[in-house]
Write a protein that holds these residues in place. Structure first.
Motif, PDB file in Angstrom:
ATOM      1  N   MET A   1       2.305  40.995  43.025  1.00  0.00           N
ATOM      2  CA  MET A   1       2.861  42.320  42.808  1.00  0.00           C
ATOM      3  C   MET A   1       4.241  42.370  43.470  1.00  0.00           C
ATOM      4  O   MET A   1       4.457  41.766  44.514  1.00  0.00           O
ATOM      5  CB  MET A   1       1.910  43.360  43.406  1.00  0.00           C
ATOM      6  N   THR A   2       5.140  43.136  42.893  1.00  0.00           N
ATOM      7  CA  THR A   2       6.475  43.282  43.468  1.00  0.00           C
ATOM      8  C   THR A   2       6.669  44.692  44.022  1.00  0.00           C
ATOM      9  O   THR A   2       5.962  45.626  43.641  1.00  0.00           O
ATOM     10  CB  THR A   2       7.568  42.964  42.431  1.00  0.00           C
ATOM     11  N   LEU A   3       7.631  44.833  44.900  1.00  0.00           N
ATOM     12  CA  LEU A   3       7.850  46.098  45.616  1.00  0.00           C
ATOM     13  C   LEU A   3       8.174  47.261  44.686  1.00  0.00           C
ATOM     14  O   LEU A   3       7.801  48.399  44.964  1.00  0.00           O
ATOM     15  CB  LEU A   3       8.969  45.905  46.647  1.00  0.00           C
ATOM     16  N   ASP A   4       8.810  47.010  43.566  1.00  0.00           N
ATOM     17  CA  ASP A   4       9.154  48.102  42.651  1.00  0.00           C
ATOM     18  C   ASP A   4       7.921  48.717  41.993  1.00  0.00           C
ATOM     19  O   ASP A   4       7.991  49.811  41.462  1.00  0.00           O
ATOM     20  CB  ASP A   4      10.147  47.631  41.587  1.00  0.00           C
ATOM     21  N   LYS A   5       6.770  48.058  42.057  1.00  0.00           N
ATOM     22  CA  LYS A   5       5.527  48.552  41.455  1.00  0.00           C
ATOM     23  C   LYS A   5       4.632  49.301  42.447  1.00  0.00           C
ATOM     24  O   LYS A   5       3.627  49.875  42.070  1.00  0.00           O
ATOM     25  CB  LYS A   5       4.711  47.382  40.878  1.00  0.00           C
ATOM     26  N   ILE A  69      11.162  41.283  45.454  1.00  0.00           N
ATOM     27  CA  ILE A  69      10.399  41.199  46.705  1.00  0.00           C
ATOM     28  C   ILE A  69       8.916  41.194  46.374  1.00  0.00           C
ATOM     29  O   ILE A  69       8.384  42.184  45.857  1.00  0.00           O
ATOM     30  CB  ILE A  69      10.750  42.370  47.639  1.00  0.00           C
ATOM     31  N   GLU A  70       8.247  40.088  46.671  1.00  0.00           N
ATOM     32  CA  GLU A  70       6.806  39.972  46.434  1.00  0.00           C
ATOM     33  C   GLU A  70       6.054  40.572  47.610  1.00  0.00           C
ATOM     34  O   GLU A  70       6.408  40.328  48.763  1.00  0.00           O
ATOM     35  CB  GLU A  70       6.415  38.506  46.311  1.00  0.00           C
ATOM     36  N   ILE A  71       5.008  41.354  47.292  1.00  0.00           N
ATOM     37  CA  ILE A  71       4.237  42.027  48.337  1.00  0.00           C
ATOM     38  C   ILE A  71       2.746  41.866  48.093  1.00  0.00           C
ATOM     39  O   ILE A  71       2.316  41.488  47.004  1.00  0.00           O
ATOM     40  CB  ILE A  71       4.560  43.536  48.385  1.00  0.00           C
ATOM     41  N   GLU A  72       1.974  42.185  49.138  1.00  0.00           N
ATOM     42  CA  GLU A  72       0.535  42.338  48.992  1.00  0.00           C
ATOM     43  C   GLU A  72       0.202  43.728  49.527  1.00  0.00           C
ATOM     44  O   GLU A  72       0.622  44.095  50.628  1.00  0.00           O
ATOM     45  CB  GLU A  72      -0.235  41.251  49.735  1.00  0.00           C
TER      46      GLU A  72
END
Length: 75
Positions: A1-5, A69-72
């Motif tokens: 998932m990316t930060l914009d989502k 930016i990839e996030i969890e």
């Protein structure tokens, strides 16, 4: 998932910062590094930019940059 989502008010941890060259270095210099907790505080009326809360301060970035930016997501 990316930060914009990430939905407003949800917290997440940065997994990786994408991009190349100066853009990537600028994101890292602003404190967006792997392992950092971030939360989206609000979104501008037209949808761009977004305001993040991280490391005790607020930071506004463009959606285009947030998509790198990839996030969890945290519970």
């Amino acid at each position: 998932m990316t930060l914009d989502k990430l939905p407003v008010g949800k917290q997440a941890r940065v997994r990786a910062v994408g991009g190349e060259g100066e853009l990537r270095l600028r994101l890292l210099d602003m404190g967006i590094t792997p392992g950092t907790q971030v939360m989206i505080r609000k979104i501008a009326p037209m949808g761009d930019p977004i305001e993040l809360h991280l490391r005790g301060y607020e930071l506004s970035i463009r959606l285009e940059d947030a998509a790198m930016i990839e996030i969890e997501e945290l519970q």
